[in-house]
Scaffold this active site. Structure first.
Site, PDB file in Angstrom:
ATOM      1  N   HIS A 110       0.853  -1.262  -0.070  1.00 41.39           N
ATOM      2  CA  HIS A 110       0.093  -0.098  -0.011  1.00 41.39           C
ATOM      3  C   HIS A 110       0.839   1.385  -0.015  1.00 41.39           C
ATOM      4  CE1 HIS A 110      -3.021  -2.583   1.560  1.00 41.39           C
ATOM      5  NE2 HIS A 110      -4.003  -1.772   1.498  1.00 41.39           N
ATOM      6  N   ASN A 141       7.836  -4.114   2.487  1.00 34.75           N
ATOM      7  CA  ASN A 141       6.683  -4.052   2.857  1.00 34.75           C
ATOM      8  C   ASN A 141       6.258  -4.329   4.421  1.00 34.75           C
ATOM      9  OD1 ASN A 141       3.658  -3.476   2.214  1.00 34.75           O
ATOM     10  ND2 ASN A 141       3.832  -5.838   1.975  1.00 34.75           N
ATOM     11  N   GLU A 234      13.827  15.506  -3.688  1.00 38.25           N
ATOM     12  CA  GLU A 234      13.580  16.188  -4.904  1.00 38.25           C
ATOM     13  C   GLU A 234      14.507  16.064  -5.945  1.00 38.25           C
ATOM     14  OE1 GLU A 234      12.954  20.108  -3.373  1.00 38.25           O
ATOM     15  OE2 GLU A 234      11.082  19.950  -2.910  1.00 38.25           O
ATOM     16  N   GLN A 250      10.791  26.449   2.911  1.00 41.20           N
ATOM     17  CA  GLN A 250      11.508  25.241   2.093  1.00 41.20           C
ATOM     18  C   GLN A 250      12.830  25.167   2.118  1.00 41.20           C
ATOM     19  OE1 GLN A 250       9.541  24.058  -1.717  1.00 41.20           O
ATOM     20  NE2 GLN A 250       8.268  25.782  -1.590  1.00 41.20           N
TER      21      GLN A 250
HETATM   22 MN    MN Z   1       2.449  -2.106   3.102  1.00 47.09          MN
HETATM   23 MN    MN Z   2      10.144  21.879  -2.403  1.00 45.59          MN
END
Ligand code: MN
Ligand code: MN
Length: 259
Positions: A110, A141, A234, A250
Site C-alpha cells: 500500500h 513492505n 527532490e 522550504q
Molecule cells: Mn504495506
Molecule cells: Mn520543495
C-alpha cells in the site's frame, strides 16, 4: 483601466473556486503538477476520498500518493482485503488487476496504508484499489516500511496530525512487462500538533521525517537507517515537495534530517 477591471473580474470569479478545491491532502502541494487529463497518462491526477495519487500508466502504478492522517482516521475496521482494479482510471488498459502481481515475488504494498483508513469499511476498502499498490519487496513492505507506518500512527495517536507523501523512483525490472518494479521508495511525513490553519503553522522548526529505502530483501529493518532530506528526494525524483510553503521555509526544512 479596462484591463484592470477585467483582471479584477477574473480574480473575483476564479480565485474562490481555485481555493475551495484544494483538498486537505493537497495543502502541501502537487509535487509533479499532475493533472486529471487523459493525455497526461503518466502523471494523471486521481482523487479518492481518502488519498490523492499521481498515476503512471506506463509504470502500471502511481508515481506518488499523498494523504492527511489524523486520529479520527484510525479505527477498528478490519482490513478489507478487497483488492480491485481502479475503475476510476479512464480506460481498461490503464488498470492493474489484483492477479497481475501473482508469482512475481513482490508484495502488493500500500501507498496509503490500510490502517490509516480504518475508521469505516468504505474508506478502508478504497485503500485496496490497485492504483494504491506498489510492487514492494516483502521485507520492505512487511518490516521496514511498515515500521515507519506504525511509528507515524503512534505519533498521531499521541495528539499530532500528519501530511504524508509516499512514492517511488527508478526501475529494477518489470512484472509481466506491465508493472515497473521501482528500485527505491521514499516517504515525507510532516508532523504537526493537532490544530487548525496547518499551512500557516508550518515553520522552520516543524518536524519532517524523510526516508528513501531500497526495494530489496537485504533491507535493514530499522527505518531510521534510511533517513534523508526532502532536498535529496527532490533531486532523485525531479519533483518539488512542500511547494506551497514559502521558498524561505522550504530552503530550511528541506535540508534538515530527522534524528
Ligand atoms: Mn504495506
Ligand atoms: Mn520543495
Amino acid at each position: 483601466m479596462k484591463k484592470l477591471i477585467l483582471l479584477l473580474f477574473f480574480i473575483s470569479v476564479f480565485a474562490p473556486v481555485a481555493f475551495a478545491q484544494v483538498r486537505v491532502d493537497l495543502v502541501l502541494g502537487n509535487p509533479s503538477n499532475a493533472t486529471a487529463e487523459e493525455s497526461n497518462a503518466d502523471n494523471y491526477l486521481v482523487f479518492h476520498s481518502g488519498f490523492v495519487l499521481s498515476y503512471n500508466k506506463s509504470r502500471g502504478a502511481a508515481n506518488w500518493g499523498t494523504w492527511h492522517l489524523s486520529r479520527s482516521d484510525i479505527g477498528t475496521v478490519d482490513r478489507s482485503e478487497a483488492f480491485a482494479p481502479d475503475v476510476t482510471l479512464p480506460e481498461a488498459d490503464w488498470r492493474i488487476k489484483p492477479t497481475d502481481y501473482r508469482n512475481s515475488g513482490y508484495d502488493r504494498g500500500h501507498l496509503c496504508p490500510s490502517k490509516d483508513r480504518s475508521s469505516s469499511e468504505k474508506s478502508n476498502k478504497e485503500t485496496f484499489l490497485m492504483s494504491n499498490m506498489q510492487p514492494q519487496s516483502p521485507k520492505l513492505n512487511q518490516k521496514t516500511w511498515k515500521a515507519l507506518e506504525d511509528y507515524t500512527r503512534q505519533i498521531v495517536e499521541g495528539g499530532s496530525e500528519a501530511y504524508i507523501y509516499a512514492g517511488c523512483y527508478g526501475e529494477k525490472g518489470t512484472i509481466k512487462d506491465k508493472i515497473t518494479i521501482p528500485s527505491r521508495y521514499y516517504k515525507i511525513i510532516v508532523v504537526l500538533p493537532e490544530g487548525k490553519n496547518d499551512l500557516k503553522r508550518i515553520k522552520t522548526n516543524t518536524r519532517i521525517i524523510a526516508v528513501d529505502m531500497p526495494n530489496e530483501e537485504t533491507i535493514n529493518l530499522k527505518w531510521r537507517t534510511y533517513l534523508t532530506t526532502v532536498d535529496e528526494i527532490e533531486e532523485a525524483t525531479g519533483y518539488d515537495f512542500l511547494s506551497t510553503l514559502s521558498k524561505e521555509v522550504q530552503a530550511i526544512v528541506e535540508t534538515k534530517k530527522d534524528k
